[in-house]
Design a protein around this motif. Structure first.
Motif, PDB file in Angstrom:
ATOM      1  N   GLU A 174      -2.804   9.160   4.256  1.00  0.00           N
ATOM      2  CA  GLU A 174      -3.856   8.205   3.917  1.00  0.00           C
ATOM      3  C   GLU A 174      -3.273   7.069   3.087  1.00  0.00           C
ATOM      4  OE1 GLU A 174      -7.046   7.884   4.708  1.00  0.00           O
ATOM      5  OE2 GLU A 174      -7.229   9.737   5.860  1.00  0.00           O
ATOM      6  N   ASP A 175      -3.679   5.837   3.417  1.00  0.00           N
ATOM      7  CA  ASP A 175      -3.280   4.670   2.629  1.00  0.00           C
ATOM      8  C   ASP A 175      -4.050   4.655   1.319  1.00  0.00           C
ATOM      9  OD1 ASP A 175      -1.533   3.620   4.552  1.00  0.00           O
ATOM     10  OD2 ASP A 175      -3.171   2.633   5.597  1.00  0.00           O
ATOM     11  N   ILE A 176      -3.340   4.398   0.257  1.00  0.00           N
ATOM     12  CA  ILE A 176      -3.914   4.319  -1.078  1.00  0.00           C
ATOM     13  C   ILE A 176      -3.462   2.991  -1.693  1.00  0.00           C
ATOM     14  CG2 ILE A 176      -3.976   5.375  -3.385  1.00  0.00           C
ATOM     15  CD1 ILE A 176      -5.227   7.125  -1.222  1.00  0.00           C
ATOM     16  N   PRO A 177      -4.406   2.197  -2.224  1.00  0.00           N
ATOM     17  CA  PRO A 177      -3.983   0.948  -2.869  1.00  0.00           C
ATOM     18  C   PRO A 177      -2.963   1.214  -3.975  1.00  0.00           C
ATOM     19  CG  PRO A 177      -6.358   0.967  -2.563  1.00  0.00           C
ATOM     20  CD  PRO A 177      -5.861   2.342  -2.223  1.00  0.00           C
ATOM     21  N   ASP A 178      -1.990   0.346  -4.082  1.00  0.00           N
ATOM     22  CA  ASP A 178      -0.891   0.527  -5.031  1.00  0.00           C
ATOM     23  C   ASP A 178      -1.377   0.730  -6.472  1.00  0.00           C
ATOM     24  OD1 ASP A 178       1.013   0.339  -3.040  1.00  0.00           O
ATOM     25  OD2 ASP A 178       1.327  -1.816  -3.331  1.00  0.00           O
ATOM     26  N   GLN A 179      -2.480   0.097  -6.855  1.00  0.00           N
ATOM     27  CA  GLN A 179      -2.934   0.223  -8.242  1.00  0.00           C
ATOM     28  C   GLN A 179      -3.423   1.632  -8.574  1.00  0.00           C
ATOM     29  OE1 GLN A 179      -4.525  -1.832  -6.018  1.00  0.00           O
ATOM     30  NE2 GLN A 179      -6.724  -1.719  -6.272  1.00  0.00           N
TER      31      GLN A 179
ATOM     32  N   MET B 131       0.840  -1.189   0.000  1.00  0.00           N
ATOM     33  CA  MET B 131       0.000   0.000   0.000  1.00  0.00           C
ATOM     34  C   MET B 131       0.878   1.243   0.000  1.00  0.00           C
ATOM     35  SD  MET B 131      -3.584   0.522   1.317  1.00  0.00           S
ATOM     36  CE  MET B 131      -4.682  -0.835   0.997  1.00  0.00           C
ATOM     37  N   ALA B 132       0.483   2.184  -0.779  1.00  0.00           N
ATOM     38  CA  ALA B 132       1.170   3.472  -0.813  1.00  0.00           C
ATOM     39  C   ALA B 132       0.485   4.411   0.178  1.00  0.00           C
ATOM     40  CB  ALA B 132       1.113   4.054  -2.213  1.00  0.00           C
ATOM     41  N   LYS B 133       1.155   5.471   0.517  1.00  0.00           N
ATOM     42  CA  LYS B 133       0.580   6.508   1.384  1.00  0.00           C
ATOM     43  C   LYS B 133       0.699   7.843   0.663  1.00  0.00           C
ATOM     44  CE  LYS B 133       1.530   4.542   5.935  1.00  0.00           C
ATOM     45  NZ  LYS B 133       0.284   4.607   6.653  1.00  0.00           N
TER      46      LYS B 133
END
Length: 65
Positions: A55-60, A1-3
């Protein structure tokens, strides 16, 4: 997961978000007058209150150049 740092994203896209919010308000409330900049300031305040600083953002949903 990206932030992502949400405040920085909102600030970076300030102009685009403000225009989109103004267009939305005009579409939904065509006979109302409002100060688009004041509404956007309130919107930003609410985003900052409702979201975490990071905030966590899904990698896609993230693409790095």
């Amino acid at each position: 997961m990206a932030k992502i740092k949400i405040e920085e994203v909102v600030d970076h896209l300030d102009s685009e978000f403000r225009k989109a919010l103004e267009a939305t308000l005009k579409e939904h409330f065509p006979n109302q007058s409002f100060d688009a900049r004041a509404v956007f300031r309130t919107f930003k305040k609410q985003v900052y209150r409702k979201c975490s600083a990071w905030e966590d953002i899904p990698d896609q949903f993230v693409e790095k150049d």
